[in-house]
Scaffold this motif. Sequence first.
Motif, PDB file in Angstrom:
ATOM      1  N   UNK A   1      40.141  41.508  24.410  1.00 51.22           N
ATOM      2  CA  UNK A   1      39.256  41.835  25.534  1.00 51.22           C
ATOM      3  C   UNK A   1      39.100  40.677  26.526  1.00 51.22           C
ATOM      4  N   UNK A   2      40.108  39.814  26.585  1.00 45.57           N
ATOM      5  CA  UNK A   2      40.039  38.634  27.456  1.00 45.57           C
ATOM      6  C   UNK A   2      40.093  38.975  28.942  1.00 45.57           C
ATOM      7  N   UNK A   3      40.538  40.183  29.289  1.00 47.42           N
ATOM      8  CA  UNK A   3      40.624  40.583  30.698  1.00 47.42           C
ATOM      9  C   UNK A   3      39.455  41.465  31.134  1.00 47.42           C
ATOM     10  N   UNK A   4      38.532  41.731  30.230  1.00 47.65           N
ATOM     11  CA  UNK A   4      37.374  42.567  30.576  1.00 47.65           C
ATOM     12  C   UNK A   4      36.651  41.970  31.785  1.00 47.65           C
ATOM     13  N   UNK A   5      36.345  42.825  32.734  1.00 48.40           N
ATOM     14  CA  UNK A   5      35.610  42.390  33.922  1.00 48.40           C
ATOM     15  C   UNK A   5      36.455  41.693  34.971  1.00 48.40           C
ATOM     16  N   UNK A   6      37.754  41.599  34.755  1.00 46.12           N
ATOM     17  CA  UNK A   6      38.627  40.938  35.739  1.00 46.12           C
ATOM     18  C   UNK A   6      38.711  41.761  37.009  1.00 46.12           C
ATOM     19  N   UNK A   7      38.990  41.090  38.106  1.00 48.29           N
ATOM     20  CA  UNK A   7      39.159  41.780  39.382  1.00 48.29           C
ATOM     21  C   UNK A   7      40.198  41.062  40.225  1.00 48.29           C
ATOM     22  N   UNK A   8      40.736  41.788  41.189  1.00 48.05           N
ATOM     23  CA  UNK A   8      41.751  41.216  42.077  1.00 48.05           C
ATOM     24  C   UNK A   8      41.503  41.705  43.500  1.00 48.05           C
ATOM     25  N   UNK A   9      41.651  40.803  44.443  1.00 47.04           N
ATOM     26  CA  UNK A   9      41.565  41.107  45.858  1.00 47.04           C
ATOM     27  C   UNK A   9      42.957  40.899  46.441  1.00 47.04           C
ATOM     28  N   UNK A  10      43.479  41.908  47.142  1.00 48.62           N
ATOM     29  CA  UNK A  10      44.820  41.824  47.726  1.00 48.62           C
ATOM     30  C   UNK A  10      44.685  41.888  49.239  1.00 48.62           C
ATOM     31  N   UNK A  11      45.330  40.957  49.934  1.00 48.41           N
ATOM     32  CA  UNK A  11      45.305  40.959  51.395  1.00 48.41           C
ATOM     33  C   UNK A  11      46.702  40.700  51.938  1.00 48.41           C
ATOM     34  N   UNK A  12      46.933  41.174  53.152  1.00 46.96           N
ATOM     35  CA  UNK A  12      48.228  40.995  53.808  1.00 46.96           C
ATOM     36  C   UNK A  12      48.016  40.234  55.104  1.00 46.96           C
ATOM     37  N   UNK A  13      48.200  38.912  55.071  1.00 43.54           N
ATOM     38  CA  UNK A  13      48.103  38.146  56.321  1.00 43.54           C
ATOM     39  C   UNK A  13      49.265  38.516  57.242  1.00 43.54           C
ATOM     40  N   UNK A  14      48.961  38.908  58.474  1.00 43.06           N
ATOM     41  CA  UNK A  14      50.000  39.368  59.400  1.00 43.06           C
ATOM     42  C   UNK A  14      51.055  38.283  59.625  1.00 43.06           C
ATOM     43  N   UNK A  15      50.657  37.028  59.615  1.00 49.94           N
ATOM     44  CA  UNK A  15      51.608  35.935  59.825  1.00 49.94           C
ATOM     45  C   UNK A  15      52.595  35.745  58.693  1.00 49.94           C
TER      46      UNK A  15
END
Length: 173
Positions: A146-160
């Motif tokens: 359960x080491x990944x419980x509560x994990x989150x990820x934010x993904x963004x695409x910088x136009x540059x």
Amino acid sequence: RTGVTSTETSPAGSISTFIYNTSTQPVSTAQIVASLDPSSPLASTVQISTSAVTQNVPLAVFDLKSQGSPSSLLGLTLGVIVNGGNMDISKLFTNLFIKVGSQMYAESSIGSDNKSVSFKNLNIPLSANTYVPITVLGSVAQDTNNSLDGSNALVELPVGSIVALDSNYNNVS
């Protein structure tokens, strides 16, 4: 810029000088426009497995368009922030992909900052003035202990970070 000067003598003996300037970097008439697709998951909870990798979890959908003229998408770099930057990308994801139509492309590299993922050697056609959905998918690592419980990820695409060429092989920005 480089310049060439041409000096000519006219029949009456006066001298006319013409200066020609040319750019060493051709300029594309196309421009890449990016936006978040309405179908993109803004935030969601994903049940991950404790016994196997959880495949193809949708992380984001971006729309790309070549405005003005067609171009080819050659590469892009996504920003991926895991647990607010406190966890390496490779601890949460075994692989990251982008999907365009039915074609999947695996990541080329994870940035040394562990906050970016690059996709290179692409050759994805972008028609003029038509949005193309780019779906970002992740394979989430097995949740051992359960080491990944509560994990989150934010993904963004910088136009540059988008690399594209127009049909005349000029860089598109």
